[in-house]
Design a protein around this motif. Structure first.
Motif: not given
Length: 379
Positions: A267-271, A311-316, A329-337
């Motif tokens: 899932d995107l959060y774990t990735f 390369q970051v984008d390629r791996v994703w 279409n997976q999303v996670f989290g918020t918009s601040t670190a």
């Protein structure tokens, strides 16, 4: 959890630099085979998914992003020329926002500095950098006549010694050399996102001394380490491009490390947690460059930043397209670190800010490299 990843990073970076440990050649060879298999699977998926398209992104108009070392000498020189051209164009960001920006190249550095706390360790990291990189590629093409595409730096090809990469070999077809070696240095204390660490000295530390970017001026920053640039890093503080190529950190970007992040996350959060964590491959790319590259805010001041983030984008992208219907279409989290300060949860309708570079974009426009504004694939 990201916090656990960061805690490990602090333990790792606080110590002395460890040279790349002996590895079982068979392990890395098998990992390379797996990456090649996924690349082939991805190629076949893109071709098949575009086969029936008559409009938008099709097999006839899709462009290919290639690894730097696979480009011809002429193709690399054309890219270098376009980057250098961008440094001669006037900045578009206002003097009130970034008084130190002197060029269009600086516009990307300034925007990254301004937005760093929103687009790292948050649900915006991958989507923001995908479009940020595409906008840079478009500027090279539209404003500097570049006919090619944005190349990527495959870290797995040079993880044992980044100085032997065609990206950093110091030739006239490279992105410049290592920095000049400075002996008897202390580590560099860095601070970002409320965290503190010490990056040990490695094989360079000084100014890039050969290749096309030996006279490149970094005008903004530093923000994450001293001596700090004025105006929160947005003021004018011209200096040379510094690098400190570090095998201890390139050891984080082995083929097996990339296999791990693709294979062992679903899932995107774990990735993102594994990928963006500071003991992961994203940080490994930044930290092995050293110098300008270790500043979480102002690292786009190094032109090699864009090859790294391709390369970051390629791996994703490889991860996404193993299960595209589930993952795009997976999303996670918020918009601040680390959600500090607290902010709204990310949705597909969340608008991502790009400041002077472009109007805001919805997350839903940035989920696929063959939809929305995009029409490219990695080869």
């Amino acid at each position: 959890m990201k916090v656990a990843s960061l805690a490990l990073c602090l333990l790792y970076t606080a110590g002395s630099l460890v040279q790349a440990a002996p590895t079982h050649n068979n392990t890395e060879a098998e990992a390379t085979k797996q990456l090649n298999k996924w690349q082939k699977q991805y190629d076949q998926y893109i071709k098949a998914s575009l086969k029936t398209r008559q409009t938008g992104c099709t097999n006839d108009n899709i462009v290919k992003r290639a690894e730097w070392g696979s480009l011809s000498a002429g193709e690399r020189k054309n890219y270098i020329k376009a980057v250098q051209c961008l440094t001669t164009k006037p900045a578009k960001i206002s003097k009130s926002e970034a008084p130190g920006a002197r060029s269009r190249f600086d516009d990307w550095d300034a925007v990254h500095i301004k937005l760093t706390n929103n687009v790292h360790f948050s649900g915006l990291f991958l989507h923001f950098h995908r479009y940020f990189l595409w906008l840079y590629e478009k500027a090279l093409q539209d404003e500097c006549g570049y006919k090619g595409t944005q190349p990527y730096w495959d870290w797995t090809l040079s993880w044992q010694d980044p100085s032997k990469s065609t990206v950093f070999d110091g030739s006239d077809t490279s992105m410049g050399s290592n920095g000049k070696y400075i002996p008897n240095r202390n580590g560099t204390a860095i601070s970002a996102f409320g965290l503190h660490a010490v990056i040990p000295p490695a094989t360079g530390g000084g100014c890039v001394y050969s290749g096309p970017f030996q006279n490149h001026s970094v005008n903004l920053g530093p923000v994450a380490y001293a001596p700090y640039g004025p105006d929160g890093g947005l003021g004018y503080y011209p200096r040379c491009l510094a690098r400190d190529l570090a095998p201890g950190f390139s050891n984080q970007t082995k083929p097996s490390d990339v296999v791990h992040v693709i294979r062992d996350t679903d899932d995107l959060y774990t990735f993102d947690d594994v990928f963006e964590g500071l003991t992961g491959v994203h940080a490994g790319g930044h930290f092995q460059m050293g110098g300008t590259g270790i500043d979480a805010f102002a690292s786009p001041g190094d032109p090699a930043f864009y090859l790294h983030h391709a390369q970051v984008d390629r791996v994703w992208t490889l991860w996404q397209d193993l299960k595209p219907e589930e993952r795009r279409n997976q999303v996670f989290g918020t918009s601040t670190a680390f959600n500090n300060p607290p902010s709204a949860n990310i949705t597909l309708d969340t608008e991502v800010d790009f400041d002077v570079l472009a109007p805001k974009k919805k997350i839903s426009d940035l989920v696929s490299t063959v939809d929305g504004p995009f029409c490219y694939q990695y080869v």
